[in-house]
Design a protein around this motif. Sequence first.
Motif, short mmCIF file in Angstrom:
data_model
loop_
_atom_site.label_atom_id
_atom_site.label_comp_id
_atom_site.label_asym_id
_atom_site.label_seq_id
_atom_site.Cartn_x
_atom_site.Cartn_y
_atom_site.Cartn_z
N PHE A 29 44.75 32.75 40.87
CA PHE A 29 43.95 33.05 39.55
C PHE A 29 43.30 34.31 39.44
O PHE A 29 43.47 35.28 38.43
N ILE A 30 42.88 34.78 40.58
CA ILE A 30 42.31 36.02 40.43
C ILE A 30 42.95 37.45 40.45
O ILE A 30 44.03 37.31 41.54
N PRO A 31 43.03 38.43 39.52
CA PRO A 31 43.74 39.18 39.72
C PRO A 31 43.37 40.28 40.75
O PRO A 31 42.57 40.47 41.23
N GLU A 32 44.82 40.87 41.20
CA GLU A 32 44.59 41.75 42.38
C GLU A 32 43.46 42.96 42.05
O GLU A 32 42.85 43.26 43.17
N LYS A 33 43.63 43.46 41.04
CA LYS A 33 42.81 44.60 40.80
C LYS A 33 41.15 44.44 40.79
O LYS A 33 40.51 45.27 41.00
N VAL A 34 40.79 43.17 40.45
CA VAL A 34 39.40 42.91 40.35
C VAL A 34 38.92 41.83 41.44
O VAL A 34 38.00 41.16 41.41
N ARG A 35 40.04 41.70 42.63
CA ARG A 35 39.49 40.71 43.50
C ARG A 35 38.28 40.84 44.04
O ARG A 35 37.46 39.92 44.34
N LEU B 223 49.73 41.37 34.57
CA LEU B 223 48.47 41.33 33.65
C LEU B 223 48.10 42.50 33.24
O LEU B 223 47.97 43.53 33.78
N GLY B 224 47.92 42.58 31.76
CA GLY B 224 47.11 43.77 31.24
C GLY B 224 45.63 43.68 31.52
O GLY B 224 45.03 42.97 32.11
N ILE B 225 45.14 44.89 31.18
CA ILE B 225 43.70 45.26 31.26
C ILE B 225 42.67 44.08 30.65
O ILE B 225 41.88 43.66 31.31
N ALA B 226 43.22 43.75 29.46
CA ALA B 226 42.60 42.58 28.84
C ALA B 226 42.76 41.29 29.54
O ALA B 226 41.51 40.60 29.75
N GLY B 227 43.53 40.93 30.17
CA GLY B 227 44.09 39.66 30.84
C GLY B 227 43.21 39.59 32.20
O GLY B 227 42.32 38.75 32.31
N ILE B 228 43.05 41.05 32.83
CA ILE B 228 42.31 40.92 34.06
C ILE B 228 40.65 40.69 33.76
O ILE B 228 40.19 39.98 34.17
#
Lengths: 210, 185
Positions: free
Chosen positions: A61-67, B3-8
Amino acid sequence: MTAFQDFSKGLFKENPIFVILLGLCPALAVSNQVVNALGMGAGVIFVLLGSNIFVSLLKNFIPEKVRIPSYIVIIASFVTIVDLVLQAYLPTLSDSLGVFVKLIVVNCAILGRAEAFANRNNIGRSILDALGMGIGFTLGLVLIALVREVFGAGTITIFPMGSFDGVIRIPGLVDAPVMVLALAAGALLVMGYLKAFFNWLEMRRKGVRA
Amino acid sequence: MKLGIAGIALRLAVIAAAAALALGAVNSVTAPVIKERKARELQEALSSLVESGTIGDKQVVEQHPVVQGFYPVSDEKGEPHAYILDLLSIGYGGEMKLLAAFSPNGRVESVVLMENEETPGLGKKAENPEYMEKYIGTGVDTPVPFRKDDLSREEADAVTGATITFRGIGTALSEGSEYVKEQLP
């Protein structure tokens, strides 16, 4: 790697304090009394367990970029829970640990396990990893605290029980302690010597003549 | 899945919201317990400071850097025979709160260190009652010690490693003593 190895690697082979050298700031700061080391260790075990479980559960669930921010949110939540519970039910321990409870958030040992283990392994293995690393951290901390308190203050402080006030006084040392060990510099000295000792053990184990 | 920036941002917001919810739940359980404990500790500290007399309600002092308020202590006839001052000081780890009883002439009678963020094992030692002995009885004939030179050798050794804590407490008590002498009847 077997389940037992997931657990046991944190105790010695990958001990967070003496081998991976993570979480040293709190380790040096609260290792002045055995009771503080035990309290800090218990806090770290709880937070590590909570963060490893949730990071492992949420790894898809956690996106890689904001992990990293996500891990910090999860870790900070558990630290706040520990802080509130200590303040409410164990005020003496809360007082003596002071600001270091809040600083568990930035303990790299915890973030390190989230990043290096929990986000790529299943929940069962993450729990074993957290227990092993947490207990390994506590063992290391208690060892440093034991050396510092016995030689630096001549006492061993544990929990008071009944008529026993929780402080074991060592005859001879309590009157003339090596005060430098109780101070900040002593923490670094003890840590350095213990690290050297464990390195020596490791070299002997590998059959290298030191 | 990309995921787009909004999704993140949404996912991070969901995690943060869930964390906030969980903390709110824990806080609602622990907050009353903590509040009750703090009130009880304050009462215990206040009654440990004076041997006799009735402790009155807190009078808030505004616009004083150190003295935050005081509790008048009156004897059986209703005459004030001591004041407990609520003092705010700066230590090594930030603010330190002190409660100190002064006789009306400004003599330090007893002191306890309340909330503080001093270093465990060093400045935290000031929480022990023995630590405060060096201040007791000062303020009138002898000044309240707040430099190491004011102390005997043994006392100076005892504050080694926590000089800033010692100086903070000494300065606050000295201010408190002056306040009692000048402002309180």
